[in-house]
Design a protein around this motif. Structure first.
Motif, PDB file in Angstrom:
ATOM      1  N   LEU A  27       0.713  -1.404  -0.108  1.00 40.53           N
ATOM      2  CA  LEU A  27      -0.295  -0.032  -0.261  1.00 40.53           C
ATOM      3  C   LEU A  27       1.433   1.396  -0.553  1.00 40.53           C
ATOM      4  N   GLN A  28       1.719   1.180   0.464  1.00 43.37           N
ATOM      5  CA  GLN A  28       2.572   2.224   1.122  1.00 43.37           C
ATOM      6  C   GLN A  28       3.015   3.061  -0.342  1.00 43.37           C
ATOM      7  N   GLN A  83       2.115   2.366  -3.378  1.00 42.93           N
ATOM      8  CA  GLN A  83       1.297   2.346  -4.198  1.00 42.93           C
ATOM      9  C   GLN A  83       0.195   3.973  -3.883  1.00 42.93           C
ATOM     10  N   LEU A  84       0.567   4.859  -2.272  1.00 48.20           N
ATOM     11  CA  LEU A  84      -0.348   5.573  -1.316  1.00 48.20           C
ATOM     12  C   LEU A  84      -0.094   6.869  -2.608  1.00 48.20           C
ATOM     13  N   LEU A 144      -2.478   7.251  -5.396  1.00 49.55           N
ATOM     14  CA  LEU A 144      -4.090   7.647  -4.668  1.00 49.55           C
ATOM     15  C   LEU A 144      -4.285   8.574  -4.294  1.00 49.55           C
ATOM     16  N   LYS A 145      -3.075   9.572  -3.449  1.00 52.81           N
ATOM     17  CA  LYS A 145      -3.354  10.668  -3.419  1.00 52.81           C
ATOM     18  C   LYS A 145      -3.263  11.308  -3.966  1.00 52.81           C
ATOM     19  N   MET A 197      -4.691  -0.762   7.042  1.00 53.78           N
ATOM     20  CA  MET A 197      -4.610  -0.396   5.843  1.00 53.78           C
ATOM     21  C   MET A 197      -5.938   0.563   5.083  1.00 53.78           C
ATOM     22  N   GLU A 213      -5.682   3.523   7.283  1.00 47.85           N
ATOM     23  CA  GLU A 213      -4.671   4.694   6.650  1.00 47.85           C
ATOM     24  C   GLU A 213      -5.216   5.237   5.421  1.00 47.85           C
ATOM     25  N   LEU A 214      -5.930   4.586   4.381  1.00 45.47           N
ATOM     26  CA  LEU A 214      -6.587   5.218   3.500  1.00 45.47           C
ATOM     27  C   LEU A 214      -7.432   6.332   3.704  1.00 45.47           C
ATOM     28  N   HIS A 236      -5.341   9.672   4.589  1.00 43.72           N
ATOM     29  CA  HIS A 236      -5.504  10.682   4.033  1.00 43.72           C
ATOM     30  C   HIS A 236      -6.306  10.727   2.419  1.00 43.72           C
ATOM     31  N   ILE A 277      -9.050   9.175   1.418  1.00 42.23           N
ATOM     32  CA  ILE A 277      -9.214   8.593   0.740  1.00 42.23           C
ATOM     33  C   ILE A 277     -10.528   6.912   1.036  1.00 42.23           C
ATOM     34  N   ALA A 337     -12.185   3.962   1.665  1.00 42.23           N
ATOM     35  CA  ALA A 337     -11.704   2.435   1.566  1.00 42.23           C
ATOM     36  C   ALA A 337     -12.588   1.684   1.713  1.00 42.23           C
TER      37      ALA A 337
END
Length: 443
Positions: A351-352, A354-355, A358-359, A407, A410-411, A414, A416, A418
């Motif tokens: 995830l980190q 691709q984050l 995504l942000k 995860m 975390e999304l 930011h 996003i 989920a």
């Protein structure tokens, strides 16, 4: 003559009779009077066999047809109909063996039927494909015999029939009702807590239980003497995109289907609901390259285009390139849109990586990242351990499930959206998430 030989078979009764005659011939070596009787029985058996063969081959007495639907729905039970007509003037016993496509790996299909003279019969069976693509049926074989069952005649029909397996349009139709009534609330189907809305005024109507008290129109209430409320309609024609990750992380299988197939079935059902809500829907699939891009549209033909595009979507063993996804979305999707990204993350490190992309997407669009619970791990956490080894395995499974929840947080941290869901509940949960976003006016 060759055709006659290829279609002629003999029944078990004939071989049992020949075995019995052989025993009688053997016994007649010591009891000579039995020798003549055995020859008489042999002659009678030969006459019966010739009569049986003559009756079966005198006319073409069987007509049959395998009726297939225009297309199969992936991961659903699909109906196949067999119609058989008996044109013989006597009773028949039939064995039906249908050569099912190799994808099903089913080699024990057998249906035994009894026919009355000049009658037709119909039966059905169901097939559940687990892969998209072309499925080819072989021969429909019918072995018929008379009441003597000494000889059989084989008929073959419908060789090399082909049917295409598309994403689950049956599931799409089952979930179609979710687009019709916002007040539907069935247990396990629609779980939405309405928080607010940005809706356009439609009409004033009489208050009924369940209406939002904040929408009461007090002037109209005073005028009519009954509680009246303002009714609103959803905002229309917002662009919605289903973005499907076709990388190797989507090859993981659950209950016979890959995560990619779950995502494809969900995208079709979700797109159908969004079209019914008057939104524009589009589709994009990617891995190390952009495979398909269908621009958002609200035309009725858009669903057919999406289905044809999803039919050809396949996964490989490549790592997905989210930087390429970001560049293509920035280039081709200029208006603020809802991006439903179907992917999967097994570790926080994945995830980190691709984050950042995504942000970056979330700065211009409303991004919903949909990834999957590992149901096998969840099942392992619910089993009472019997020994130290099983307890250690359960501890690792619990940590794995907890990381999935981290995860999702975390999304959300930011900005996003989920959605962490079991694969089998993906379609329902994706549609619920879309309806929640509509009701909250986030887009």
């Amino acid at each position: 003559m060759l055709k006659f030989i290829r279609s002629l078979y003999f029944g078990k009764r004939l071989f049992y009779a020949l075995f019995g005659i052989s025993i009688l011939f053997l016994i007649s070596f010591w009891f000579s009077p039995l020798y003549s009787i055995t020859w008489i029985l042999t002659s009678v058996l030969g006459i019966l066999v010739l009569t049986d063969v003559s009756a079966l081959f005198r006319v073409n007495g069987i007509e049959a047809d395998r009726i297939l639907p225009e297309k199969f729905s992936n991961s659903d039970d699909n109906r196949v109909v067999i119609e058989i007509a008996n044109k013989y003037g006597f009773r028949l016993n039939a064995e039906v063996i249908d050569e099912i496509p190799v994808q099903f790996q089913k080699r024990d299909f057998l249906k035994q039927i009894r026919f009355t003279p000049h009658k037709s019969i119909e039966f059905e069976y169901f097939l559940k494909p687990l892969e998209r693509g072309e499925y080819i049926f072989g021969n429909l074989n019918i072995y018929v015999s008379s009441i003597f069952k000494l000889a059989k005649r084989r008929y073959t029909f419908n060789k090399d029939q082909m049917v295409k397996v598309y994403p689950s349009f049956i599931q799409m139709k089952k979930l179609d009702f979710l687009a019709l009534d916002q007040k539907i609330n069935l247990h396990g189907i629609k779980r939405i807590r309405r928080i607010g809305h940005t809706m356009e005024f439609e009409q004033i109507k009489e208050y009924v239980r369940g209406d939002d008290v904040r929408t009461i129109n007090w002037k109209a209430t005073a005028k009519h003497g009954n509680l009246m409320v303002n009714q609103f309609q959803d905002e229309r024609s917002q662009p919605i995109y289903s973005i499907i990750d076709c990388g190797r992380v989507m090859k993981m299988p659950f209950e016979g289907l890959s995560l990619l197939d779950y995502a494809i079935n969900s995208s079709l059902a979700f797109s159908n609901v969004a079209l019914k809500k008057k939104d524009k829907v589009g589709m994009l699939s990617f891995s190390n390259k952009i495979d398909h891009l269908q621009k958002a549209s609200s035309k009725l033909s858009q669903l057919s285009r999406i289905m044809e595009a999803l039919y050809n979507v396949n996964t490989g063993f490549y790592d997905s390139d989210f930087s390429l996804l970001y560049s293509r979305v920035k280039k081709y999707i200029s208006h603020r849109s809802l991006l439903m990204i179907y992917t999967n993350f097994e570790h926080m490190s994945g995830l980190q990586r691709q984050l950042p992309f995504l942000k970056a997407l979330a700065k211009q669009h409303l991004v919903v990242v949909i990834f999957f619970e590992n149901t096998e791990m969840i099942r392992l956490t619910e089993i009472a351990p019997a020994n130290l080894s099983e307890s250690a395995h359960q501890t690792i499974a619990e940590q794995y499930a907890h990381n999935k929840s981290l995860m999702a947080r975390e999304l959300q941290r930011h900005g996003i959206q989920a959605l962490l869901t079991p694969p089998q509940d993906l379609s329902i949960n994706a549609i619920n998430k879309y309806l929640e976003i509509k009701s909250r006016g986030l887009l």
